[in-house]
Design a protein around this motif. Structure first.
Motif, PDB file in Angstrom:
ATOM      1  N   GLN A  30       0.853  -1.185   0.000  1.00 23.21           N
ATOM      2  CA  GLN A  30       0.000   0.000   0.000  1.00 23.21           C
ATOM      3  C   GLN A  30       0.892   1.239   0.000  1.00 23.21           C
ATOM      4  N   SER A  31       0.492   2.227  -0.766  1.00 22.54           N
ATOM      5  CA  SER A  31       1.245   3.474  -0.876  1.00 22.54           C
ATOM      6  C   SER A  31       0.266   4.634  -0.846  1.00 22.54           C
ATOM      7  N   LYS A  32       0.493   5.574   0.077  1.00 18.45           N
ATOM      8  CA  LYS A  32      -0.421   6.704   0.205  1.00 18.45           C
ATOM      9  C   LYS A  32       0.382   7.986   0.390  1.00 18.45           C
ATOM     10  N   GLN A  33       0.111   8.972  -0.451  1.00 15.52           N
ATOM     11  CA  GLN A  33       0.773  10.265  -0.309  1.00 15.52           C
ATOM     12  C   GLN A  33       0.084  11.046   0.803  1.00 15.52           C
ATOM     13  N   ILE A  34       0.857  11.490   1.767  1.00 21.89           N
ATOM     14  CA  ILE A  34       0.314  12.245   2.890  1.00 21.89           C
ATOM     15  C   ILE A  34       0.345  13.737   2.594  1.00 21.89           C
ATOM     16  N   SER A  35       1.478  14.199   2.067  1.00 21.63           N
ATOM     17  CA  SER A  35       1.622  15.623   1.753  1.00 21.63           C
ATOM     18  C   SER A  35       2.764  15.797   0.762  1.00 21.63           C
ATOM     19  N   SER A  36       2.893  17.009   0.264  1.00 23.95           N
ATOM     20  CA  SER A  36       4.009  17.354  -0.620  1.00 23.95           C
ATOM     21  C   SER A  36       4.402  18.789  -0.329  1.00 23.95           C
ATOM     22  N   ASN A  37       5.553  19.192  -0.865  1.00 22.15           N
ATOM     23  CA  ASN A  37       5.969  20.572  -0.671  1.00 22.15           C
ATOM     24  C   ASN A  37       6.560  21.128  -1.950  1.00 22.15           C
ATOM     25  N   THR A  38       6.854  22.394  -1.954  1.00 24.39           N
ATOM     26  CA  THR A  38       7.367  23.047  -3.161  1.00 24.39           C
ATOM     27  C   THR A  38       8.819  22.696  -3.431  1.00 24.39           C
ATOM     28  N   GLY A  39       9.479  22.024  -2.498  1.00 25.41           N
ATOM     29  CA  GLY A  39      10.866  21.619  -2.688  1.00 25.41           C
ATOM     30  C   GLY A  39      11.021  20.377  -3.539  1.00 25.41           C
ATOM     31  N   GLY A  40       9.912  19.796  -3.976  1.00 26.18           N
ATOM     32  CA  GLY A  40       9.983  18.635  -4.851  1.00 26.18           C
ATOM     33  C   GLY A  40       9.991  17.301  -4.139  1.00 26.18           C
ATOM     34  N   THR A  41       9.539  17.238  -2.896  1.00 30.60           N
ATOM     35  CA  THR A  41       9.472  15.966  -2.184  1.00 30.60           C
ATOM     36  C   THR A  41       8.029  15.691  -1.772  1.00 30.60           C
ATOM     37  N   ILE A  42       7.761  14.412  -1.543  1.00 33.84           N
ATOM     38  CA  ILE A  42       6.456  14.013  -1.019  1.00 33.84           C
ATOM     39  C   ILE A  42       6.669  13.219   0.264  1.00 33.84           C
ATOM     40  N   ASN A  43       5.721  13.311   1.136  1.00 31.20           N
ATOM     41  CA  ASN A  43       5.708  12.514   2.353  1.00 31.20           C
ATOM     42  C   ASN A  43       4.670  11.427   2.138  1.00 31.20           C
ATOM     43  N   GLY A  44       5.114  10.195   2.271  1.00 33.56           N
ATOM     44  CA  GLY A  44       4.208   9.088   2.012  1.00 33.56           C
ATOM     45  C   GLY A  44       4.168   8.094   3.138  1.00 33.56           C
ATOM     46  N   GLU A  45       3.095   7.339   3.171  1.00 35.55           N
ATOM     47  CA  GLU A  45       2.948   6.234   4.106  1.00 35.55           C
ATOM     48  C   GLU A  45       2.960   4.959   3.267  1.00 35.55           C
ATOM     49  N   PHE A  46       3.832   4.029   3.639  1.00 35.42           N
ATOM     50  CA  PHE A  46       4.040   2.839   2.833  1.00 35.42           C
ATOM     51  C   PHE A  46       3.881   1.589   3.694  1.00 35.42           C
ATOM     52  N   PHE A  47       3.171   0.621   3.145  1.00 38.56           N
ATOM     53  CA  PHE A  47       3.019  -0.689   3.768  1.00 38.56           C
ATOM     54  C   PHE A  47       3.741  -1.662   2.858  1.00 38.56           C
ATOM     55  N   ILE A  48       4.789  -2.295   3.374  1.00 34.67           N
ATOM     56  CA  ILE A  48       5.637  -3.156   2.548  1.00 34.67           C
ATOM     57  C   ILE A  48       5.786  -4.534   3.176  1.00 34.67           C
ATOM     58  N   THR A  49       6.227  -5.478   2.359  1.00 37.01           N
ATOM     59  CA  THR A  49       6.647  -6.784   2.845  1.00 37.01           C
ATOM     60  C   THR A  49       8.044  -7.045   2.293  1.00 37.01           C
ATOM     61  N   PHE A  50       8.902  -7.632   3.130  1.00 36.95           N
ATOM     62  CA  PHE A  50      10.277  -7.912   2.722  1.00 36.95           C
ATOM     63  C   PHE A  50      10.805  -9.116   3.487  1.00 36.95           C
ATOM     64  N   LYS A  51      11.896  -9.686   2.987  1.00 34.19           N
ATOM     65  CA  LYS A  51      12.561 -10.792   3.673  1.00 34.19           C
ATOM     66  C   LYS A  51      13.551 -10.188   4.671  1.00 34.19           C
ATOM     67  N   ASN A  52      13.421 -10.583   5.938  1.00 35.79           N
ATOM     68  CA  ASN A  52      14.337 -10.058   6.949  1.00 35.79           C
ATOM     69  C   ASN A  52      15.619 -10.881   7.009  1.00 35.79           C
ATOM     70  N   GLU A  53      16.471 -10.562   7.977  1.00 37.38           N
ATOM     71  CA  GLU A  53      17.787 -11.200   8.062  1.00 37.38           C
ATOM     72  C   GLU A  53      17.726 -12.699   8.307  1.00 37.38           C
ATOM     73  N   SER A  54      16.624 -13.209   8.839  1.00 38.01           N
ATOM     74  CA  SER A  54      16.494 -14.648   9.041  1.00 38.01           C
ATOM     75  C   SER A  54      15.743 -15.331   7.908  1.00 38.01           C
ATOM     76  N   GLY A  55      15.423 -14.584   6.852  1.00 33.57           N
ATOM     77  CA  GLY A  55      14.780 -15.164   5.689  1.00 33.57           C
ATOM     78  C   GLY A  55      13.266 -15.238   5.773  1.00 33.57           C
ATOM     79  N   ASP A  56      12.689 -14.706   6.832  1.00 31.64           N
ATOM     80  CA  ASP A  56      11.234 -14.713   7.005  1.00 31.64           C
ATOM     81  C   ASP A  56      10.620 -13.473   6.370  1.00 31.64           C
ATOM     82  N   ASP A  57       9.372 -13.615   5.914  1.00 31.31           N
ATOM     83  CA  ASP A  57       8.643 -12.456   5.401  1.00 31.31           C
ATOM     84  C   ASP A  57       8.229 -11.569   6.564  1.00 31.31           C
ATOM     85  N   GLU A  58       8.416 -10.280   6.400  1.00 30.70           N
ATOM     86  CA  GLU A  58       8.042  -9.322   7.432  1.00 30.70           C
ATOM     87  C   GLU A  58       7.283  -8.177   6.770  1.00 30.70           C
TER      88      GLU A  58
END
Length: 109
Positions: A40-68
């Motif tokens: 999931q990816s949601k833009q929370i805000s942006s500014n005139t400096g060219g950046t956005i603030n987002g909230e991200f829900f991710i899944t990844f493999k951690n150091e022990s090889g498990d999905d997190e």
């Protein structure tokens, strides 16, 4: 009393800035790389400096090889917003803090 309140606000502001720099330093120096899938990816805000603030829900493999899964907020350049859409795969760097919660940063090559 007013001086105390001003000093207290200044202290907490500086504490927040130092804390953010510390987290960035820890991720850069001790972080582990992994590949994440954006759930999931949601833009929370942006500014005139060219950046956005987002909230991200991710899944990844951690150091022990498990999905997190992890929900976090990140400020990214507007240029890379198209690379963090739902279903996209992206490289991340993360480090576990003392509370066992990972701090994550996207890697844009």
């Amino acid at each position: 009393m007013t001086e105390f309140i001003v000093l207290l606000i200044l202290f907490f502001f500086l504490f927040y800035i130092v804390r953010e720099f510390y987290f960035t330093y820890k991720i850069d120096s001790d972080g582990k790389e992994s590949t994440a899938i954006i759930i999931q990816s949601k833009q929370i805000s942006s500014n005139t400096g060219g950046t956005i603030n987002g909230e991200f829900f991710i899944t990844f493999k951690n150091e022990s090889g498990d999905d997190e899964t992890l929900l976090f907020q990140e400020t990214i350049p507007q240029l890379y917003a198209s690379r963090v859409q739902v279903g996209d795969t992206i490289n991340i760097k993360y480090v576990r803090m003392k509370n066992n919660k990972p701090m994550v940063s996207f890697i844009f090559n």
